[in-house]
Design an enzyme around this catalytic site. Structure first.
Site, PDB file in Angstrom:
ATOM      1  N   ASP A  16     118.799  51.209 -33.686  1.00 21.55           N
ATOM      2  CA  ASP A  16     118.503  50.548 -34.954  1.00 21.55           C
ATOM      3  C   ASP A  16     117.080  50.919 -35.367  1.00 21.55           C
ATOM      4  O   ASP A  16     116.137  50.687 -34.614  1.00 21.55           O
ATOM      5  CB  ASP A  16     118.638  49.030 -34.731  1.00 21.55           C
ATOM      6  CG  ASP A  16     118.463  48.233 -36.007  1.00 21.55           C
ATOM      7  OD1 ASP A  16     117.699  48.658 -36.906  1.00 21.55           O
ATOM      8  OD2 ASP A  16     119.074  47.155 -36.099  1.00 21.55           O
ATOM      9  N   ILE A  17     116.929  51.427 -36.560  1.00 20.69           N
ATOM     10  CA  ILE A  17     115.621  51.893 -37.039  1.00 20.69           C
ATOM     11  C   ILE A  17     114.584  50.751 -37.068  1.00 20.69           C
ATOM     12  O   ILE A  17     113.402  50.982 -36.872  1.00 20.69           O
ATOM     13  CB  ILE A  17     115.769  52.556 -38.438  1.00 20.69           C
ATOM     14  CG1 ILE A  17     114.509  53.314 -38.838  1.00 20.69           C
ATOM     15  CG2 ILE A  17     116.131  51.559 -39.524  1.00 20.69           C
ATOM     16  CD1 ILE A  17     114.319  54.619 -38.168  1.00 20.69           C
ATOM     17  N   ASN A  30     116.333  53.568 -52.586  1.00 19.44           N
ATOM     18  CA  ASN A  30     116.839  54.108 -53.861  1.00 19.44           C
ATOM     19  C   ASN A  30     115.659  54.313 -54.799  1.00 19.44           C
ATOM     20  O   ASN A  30     114.558  53.831 -54.535  1.00 19.44           O
ATOM     21  CB  ASN A  30     117.888  53.178 -54.487  1.00 19.44           C
ATOM     22  CG  ASN A  30     117.395  51.748 -54.566  1.00 19.44           C
ATOM     23  OD1 ASN A  30     116.406  51.455 -55.236  1.00 19.44           O
ATOM     24  ND2 ASN A  30     118.044  50.851 -53.841  1.00 19.44           N
ATOM     25  N   GLY A  38     122.637  48.727 -45.995  1.00 17.68           N
ATOM     26  CA  GLY A  38     122.356  49.723 -44.959  1.00 17.68           C
ATOM     27  C   GLY A  38     120.965  49.587 -44.368  1.00 17.68           C
ATOM     28  O   GLY A  38     120.491  48.478 -44.080  1.00 17.68           O
ATOM     29  N   VAL A  39     120.292  50.705 -44.211  1.00 17.19           N
ATOM     30  CA  VAL A  39     118.944  50.747 -43.639  1.00 17.19           C
ATOM     31  C   VAL A  39     117.988  49.903 -44.489  1.00 17.19           C
ATOM     32  O   VAL A  39     117.176  49.127 -43.964  1.00 17.19           O
ATOM     33  CB  VAL A  39     118.445  52.211 -43.583  1.00 17.19           C
ATOM     34  CG1 VAL A  39     116.972  52.276 -43.238  1.00 17.19           C
ATOM     35  CG2 VAL A  39     119.271  53.015 -42.588  1.00 17.19           C
ATOM     36  N   ASP A  40     118.075  50.067 -45.797  1.00 18.80           N
ATOM     37  CA  ASP A  40     117.190  49.374 -46.740  1.00 18.80           C
ATOM     38  C   ASP A  40     117.284  47.851 -46.555  1.00 18.80           C
ATOM     39  O   ASP A  40     116.265  47.147 -46.450  1.00 18.80           O
ATOM     40  CB  ASP A  40     117.616  49.772 -48.159  1.00 18.80           C
ATOM     41  CG  ASP A  40     116.501  49.717 -49.172  1.00 18.80           C
ATOM     42  OD1 ASP A  40     115.370  49.369 -48.795  1.00 18.80           O
ATOM     43  OD2 ASP A  40     116.768  50.015 -50.359  1.00 18.80           O
ATOM     44  N   GLY A 127     125.042  57.334 -45.728  1.00 23.94           N
ATOM     45  CA  GLY A 127     125.759  56.064 -45.820  1.00 23.94           C
ATOM     46  C   GLY A 127     126.277  55.892 -47.242  1.00 23.94           C
ATOM     47  O   GLY A 127     127.166  56.624 -47.690  1.00 23.94           O
ATOM     48  N   ALA A 128     125.660  54.974 -47.969  1.00 24.47           N
ATOM     49  CA  ALA A 128     126.094  54.680 -49.340  1.00 24.47           C
ATOM     50  C   ALA A 128     126.064  55.928 -50.225  1.00 24.47           C
ATOM     51  O   ALA A 128     126.860  56.037 -51.165  1.00 24.47           O
ATOM     52  CB  ALA A 128     125.189  53.600 -49.931  1.00 24.47           C
TER      53      ALA A 128
HETATM   54  N1  AR6 Z   1     119.302  51.776 -38.236  1.00 29.88           N
HETATM   55  C1  AR6 Z   1     119.615  53.101 -38.258  1.00 29.88           C
HETATM   56  N2  AR6 Z   1     120.573  53.635 -39.049  1.00 29.88           N
HETATM   57  C2  AR6 Z   1     121.256  52.777 -39.844  1.00 29.88           C
HETATM   58  C3  AR6 Z   1     120.995  51.381 -39.900  1.00 29.88           C
HETATM   59  C4  AR6 Z   1     119.961  50.891 -39.049  1.00 29.88           C
HETATM   60  N3  AR6 Z   1     119.637  49.585 -39.018  1.00 29.88           N
HETATM   61  N4  AR6 Z   1     121.836  50.821 -40.820  1.00 29.88           N
HETATM   62  C5  AR6 Z   1     122.607  51.828 -41.313  1.00 29.88           C
HETATM   63  N5  AR6 Z   1     122.271  53.003 -40.728  1.00 29.88           N
HETATM   64  P1  AR6 Z   1     122.339  54.064 -45.905  1.00 29.88           P
HETATM   65  P2  AR6 Z   1     121.775  56.197 -47.911  1.00 29.88           P
HETATM   66  C6  AR6 Z   1     122.812  54.371 -40.972  1.00 29.88           C
HETATM   67  O1  AR6 Z   1     123.515  53.603 -46.691  1.00 29.88           O
HETATM   68  O2  AR6 Z   1     123.096  56.850 -47.688  1.00 29.88           O
HETATM   69  C7  AR6 Z   1     121.024  51.372 -49.852  1.00 29.88           C
HETATM   70  O3  AR6 Z   1     121.720  50.390 -50.535  1.00 29.88           O
HETATM   71  C8  AR6 Z   1     124.136  54.449 -41.698  1.00 29.88           C
HETATM   72  O4  AR6 Z   1     125.196  54.361 -40.761  1.00 29.88           O
HETATM   73  O5  AR6 Z   1     121.412  53.051 -45.365  1.00 29.88           O
HETATM   74  O6  AR6 Z   1     120.553  57.050 -48.021  1.00 29.88           O
HETATM   75  C9  AR6 Z   1     119.750  51.812 -50.580  1.00 29.88           C
HETATM   76  O7  AR6 Z   1     119.168  50.752 -51.306  1.00 29.88           O
HETATM   77  C10 AR6 Z   1     124.054  55.831 -42.347  1.00 29.88           C
HETATM   78  O8  AR6 Z   1     124.488  56.839 -41.448  1.00 29.88           O
HETATM   79  O9  AR6 Z   1     121.406  55.095 -46.785  1.00 29.88           O
HETATM   80  C11 AR6 Z   1     120.218  52.914 -51.465  1.00 29.88           C
HETATM   81  O10 AR6 Z   1     120.708  52.420 -52.681  1.00 29.88           O
HETATM   82  C12 AR6 Z   1     122.571  56.050 -42.595  1.00 29.88           C
HETATM   83  O11 AR6 Z   1     121.895  55.039 -41.831  1.00 29.88           O
HETATM   84  C13 AR6 Z   1     121.324  53.563 -50.691  1.00 29.88           C
HETATM   85  O12 AR6 Z   1     121.828  52.560 -49.814  1.00 29.88           O
HETATM   86  C14 AR6 Z   1     122.133  55.949 -44.035  1.00 29.88           C
HETATM   87  O13 AR6 Z   1     122.899  54.959 -44.705  1.00 29.88           O
HETATM   88  C15 AR6 Z   1     120.838  54.712 -49.843  1.00 29.88           C
HETATM   89  O14 AR6 Z   1     121.942  55.337 -49.230  1.00 29.88           O
END
Ligand code: AR6
Length: 183
Positions: A16-17, A30, A38-40, A127-128
């Site tokens: 987990d980041i 974003n 997600g991460v955000d 992710g998203a």
């Molecule tokens: N630690 C590490 N990796 C993670 C975690 C975590 N806690 N949570 C998810 N991931 P995403 P994007 C992985 O959707 O595609 C948001 O709503 C996840 O499995 O976080 O760049 C923002 O506000 C995936 O492989 O980022 C933006 O609107 C990866 O991290 C949008 O999503 C990235 O998933 C950004 O989308």
């Protein structure tokens, strides 16, 4: 998995980041820096409201796709959060690869400019924003390897992959790019 590039360490781990004890953690943000899932979502939840307060004040216009901005890290164990904006995947013909590479490179540049010797990345865009994982892994790692080869900093670049599938994709790409066996 860990490799040495010009004496610096590039490593992959599953986790987990928000738990990373490094100088800078990267947020998958974003362009309006408005928070999200997600991460955000995880970063703002654990880091607390100071992070958003600071980005609202310093970056009222947000951050362009393919770039990044830096803030403090609130309650996270890191010192800084670097908010990076990956492209939304729309088939690959809209400059997505250059934008994703640009986001990673800008994060590394900001880390060096701010005296960070360690940085942890999630897998931006996969992710998203739906960037295909295998392609994203190659871009992430080749950008980091190029940066370490030319700049010799930061001392530690870690990719924190959330699940086994993402870890596997990054491990395969790193083996291919570094020509090394896993350590
Ligand atoms: N630690 C590490 N990796 C993670 C975690 C975590 N806690 N949570 C998810 N991931 P995403 P994007 C992985 O959707 O595609 C948001 O709503 C996840 O499995 O976080 O760049 C923002 O506000 C995936 O492989 O980022 C933006 O609107 C990866 O991290 C949008 O999503 C990235 O998933 C950004 O989308």
């Amino acid at each position: 998995m860990k490799v040495r590039i010009h004496g610096q360490i590039l490593e992959l781990c599953q986790g987990d980041i928000t738990h990373q004890e490094v100088d800078a953690v990267v947020n998958a943000a974003n362009c309006s820096l408005a928070g999200g899932g997600g991460v955000d979502g995880a970063i703002h939840r654990r880091g607390g409201p100071d992070i958003m307060r600071e980005t609202d004040e310093k970056y009222p216009d947000g951050c362009p796709t393919g770039s990044a901005v830096i803030s403090g890290a609130g309650n996270l164990p890191a010192r800084h959060v670097i908010h990076a904006v990956a492209p939304v995947w729309s088939g690959g013909a809209r400059g997505e690869a250059a934008l994703l590479a640009g986001a990673y490179a800008r994060c590394l540049e900001l880390a060096v400019e701010n005296g960070c010797s360690s940085i942890a990345f999630p897998s931006l865009g996969t992710g998203a924003y739906r960037y295909p994982l295998d392609q994203a892994a190659r871009i992430a790692l080749s950008t980091a390897i190029d940066f370490l080869n030319t700049r010799g900093r930061p001392e530690l670049v870690r990719f924190v992959l959330f699940d086994a599938g993402a870890y596997g994709a990054f491990a395969a790409a790193l083996e291919e790019l570094s020509g090394n066996t896993p350590k």
